[in-house]
Enzyme design. Structure first.
Site, PDB file in Angstrom:
ATOM      1  N   ASP A  95     -55.440 -22.268  68.178  1.00  0.00           N
ATOM      2  CA  ASP A  95     -54.829 -21.788  66.949  1.00  0.00           C
ATOM      3  C   ASP A  95     -55.439 -22.612  65.814  1.00  0.00           C
ATOM      4  OD1 ASP A  95     -53.073 -20.523  65.156  1.00  0.00           O
ATOM      5  OD2 ASP A  95     -51.595 -22.114  65.383  1.00  0.00           O
ATOM      6  N   ASP A  97     -53.772 -23.094  62.144  1.00  0.00           N
ATOM      7  CA  ASP A  97     -52.813 -23.788  61.294  1.00  0.00           C
ATOM      8  C   ASP A  97     -51.921 -24.717  62.111  1.00  0.00           C
ATOM      9  OD1 ASP A  97     -53.595 -22.489  58.853  1.00  0.00           O
ATOM     10  OD2 ASP A  97     -52.651 -20.676  59.644  1.00  0.00           O
ATOM     11  N   ARG A 238     -36.191 -16.438  53.455  1.00  0.00           N
ATOM     12  CA  ARG A 238     -37.286 -15.927  54.272  1.00  0.00           C
ATOM     13  C   ARG A 238     -38.146 -14.938  53.479  1.00  0.00           C
ATOM     14  NH1 ARG A 238     -39.879 -17.813  56.588  1.00  0.00           N
ATOM     15  NH2 ARG A 238     -40.741 -15.901  57.477  1.00  0.00           N
ATOM     16  N   LYS A 251     -52.400 -19.998  49.611  1.00  0.00           N
ATOM     17  CA  LYS A 251     -53.809 -20.013  50.011  1.00  0.00           C
ATOM     18  C   LYS A 251     -54.726 -20.357  48.842  1.00  0.00           C
ATOM     19  CE  LYS A 251     -52.932 -16.711  53.713  1.00  0.00           C
ATOM     20  NZ  LYS A 251     -53.181 -15.352  54.227  1.00  0.00           N
TER      21      LYS A 251
END
Length: 564
Positions: A95, A97, A238, A251
């Site tokens: 993976d 992150d 959320r 990002k």
């Protein structure tokens, strides 16, 4: 009252993550902390500081020439739950992150926290005073469970007994815990949809914000949007977190200054090169899309790329046979997931349909590995075909998410798994330093049990045996003395426990323990991770052909018989 905006209802988004005072609740705790009356920001507590562990890797790995055999410090070791012979592994996957890329919590988690609050205020009509709140990135830990309906944060043991519980930042009493979680005829599973599992480092900021909002709503019910309860408030959090990811807020900031948010690890490229030289395929499967993946991997491999502005910008792709971005784990691990697989053109990011080129994932024909190596979407069947994998047990996958990376890949596919737990490095160091304290605690528990047995024997004699008056008086005196002694031992034990567990975390204690039992998080690690360690590059400190073997299991009766 403020009116709600329809954004949360319109999104209907699934969470990005799926899932101490280590004392009996009756103990009063000097470690409990509550926020100031004027602020819902919580209190500062000592979370395991991943920035306070060993210095960044120098890049030295197992295959690096050395005159003397290298010893591996306890914090850098790999721990084994199930035997794993690396000679049987033909492909190693990662993976990105929080596995290859270790984010700095003091900057990255704070960035996500602040972005989430901005979304709550601007898009979900929460009051502007939330913008003044601050984030204590050390407060929350993995393995906690959020009770969405009641606004509580829980830590439980492997049997799912709630040992520590807070409502917002207020510690709940034993009576409150029993009333909420200990008086039902059917045991609660503590799973979705009523509970949220804090099982990834990405979730720590939203858990902290949820606790702040619980306290804020309790103190200022008229300041939150009309109709909001704890569960709806959690859904708003959320939704706001997901908006930060969807609009690229996080990002863009990371891409602009990756060194501010990502830890440098010089051993990543040497580790990958060693694996490939040993004859194994390597692959990357990440939920991040190509543009962000490229930025992060270029930074991680930067010290080995002389000119990032030239054609070498994507040189990091040389270290992988296959890269799958936008994988949508954990659904990626289901072979019946019909998500299409697309080729990604690395320089432009353009997507091309790839299904016709690689065929059906269920096909029994084995074709040579394709030259193209960057993809988006698809499922595990596509990956197996791309890597020409004959058996799923030939794959070792390394990730940080107990549900998104480890549980599904292990249970559904039978992949071998390694879980990365950055907090582990500090935890094992503190454990090593507390050996004498643990012996003292065990001695106190044994003494407590011995005194309790003597008290029970006296009580039985006093109730059921025909005793002379003077003998009865003698037993009553002894009984009173023993009760006083027991009280003193319990106080000593409670204080010693508190001091021991506060070394790990002022509120939640050891990551892997709840009281004397393994925590729920530790139980999941033991069940689903073949191997676990503090950093992905610990893998590079061992031979690529190593046979990992677990330590011997012990049952409770063996501890006394064997004197362990």
């Amino acid at each position: 009252m403020l009116s709600r905006r329809p954004l949360a209802a319109a999104l209907r988004l699934a969470p990005l993550s799926p899932p101490l005072l280590l004392f009996l609740a009756s103990s009063s705790s000097s470690a409990s902390c509550s926020p100031a009356a004027s602020s819902p920001r919580g209190c500062s507590a000592l979370r395991m500081d991943t920035a306070a562990v060993e210095a960044a890797s120098t890049g030295a790995i197992w295959s690096t020439p050395s005159a003397e055999p290298r010893s591996i410090s306890i914090g850098k070791q790999i721990f084994c739950n199930r035997s794993l012979n690396m000679r049987n592994i033909t492909a190693v996957g990662f993976d990105m992150d929080y596995t290859l890329a270790q984010y700095k919590p003091e900057t990255f988690e704070a960035l996500a926290y602040n972005g989430t609050i901005e979304k709550l205020v601007k898009d979900l009509n929460y009051p502007e005073e939330l913008l003044t709140w601050q984030f204590d990135w050390k407060y929350m830990v993995r393995g906690l469970v959020l009770d969405k309906k009641r606004g509580n944060i829980l830590k439980m043991d492997r049997h799912k007994y709630v040992k520590v519980a807070y409502h917002g930042f207020r510690e709940m009493s034993k009576e409150e815990k029993v009333a909420a979680y200990g008086s039902t005829l059917i045991r609660d599973s503590f799973d979705e949809p009523d509970y949220a599992l804090i099982d990834t480092l990405f979730s720590l900021g939203e858990a902290y914000l949820f606790a702040q909002l619980v306290d804020f709503m309790d103190s200022n019910p008229g300041k939150v949007p009309s109709g909001t309860d704890y569960a709806l408030m959690y859904r708003d959090v959320r939704s706001a977190v997901d908006l930060c990811h969807r609009d690229g807020t996080l990002k863009r900031m990371v891409a602009k200054e990756p060194g501010r948010y990502i830890n440098e690890d010089l051993a990543i490229v040497p580790m990958l090169e060693m694996l490939r030289k040993s004859g194994r395929s390597t692959f990357l499967v990440t939920n991040s899309l190509w543009d962000y993946t490229d930025v992060v991997m270029n930074y991680l491999c930067g010290p080995y790329i002389s000119d990032l502005g030239s054609s070498h910008k994507q040189k990091w792709l040389e270290y992988f046979d296959v890269v799958i971005t936008g994988s949508s784990k954990p659904s990626f691990f289901h072979d019946d997931n019909r998500t299409g697989l697309f080729e990604v053109e690395p320089h432009s990011g353009k997507l091309l349909n790839a299904d016709l080129q690689i065929g059906s994932p269920r096909s029994s024909q084995h074709q040579p590995k394709p030259i193209h190596k960057v993809y988006q979407g698809g499922n595990v069947g596509h990956l197996h075909r791309l890597l020409s994998i004959a058996s799923s047990s030939q794959i070792l996958y390394v990730g940080d998410h107990i549900y998104g990376d480890i549980l599904r890949s292990k249970k559904v596919l039978g992949w071998r798994t390694m879980l990365v737990i950055p907090e582990l490095e500090q935890e094992v160091k503190l454990l090593s330093e507390s050996k004498s304290t643990r012996k003292e605690l065990r001695q106190l528990r044994m003494e407590r049990d011995s005194v309790e047995d003597r008290i029970h024997r006296l009580e039985w004699s006093l109730q059921f045996e025909n005793l002379a008056e003077n003998e009865k008086e003698k037993l009553l005196t002894e009984h009173a003395n023993l009760l006083q002694k027991l009280k003193g031992i319990r106080c000593l034990l409670r204080d010693a426990q508190l001091q021991h567990h506060q070394k790990f975390h002022k509120v939640w204690g050891q990551l892997m323990k709840t009281g004397y039992q393994n925590s729920r998080f530790a139980h999941q690690v033991e069940r689903f991770a073949c191997l676990y360690c503090s950093q992905v590059t610990n893998f590079g400190l061992y031979s690529p052909n190593k046979y990992y073997r677990p330590s011997e299991d012990y049952m409770p009766h063996e501890f006394d018989v064997l004197g362990l």
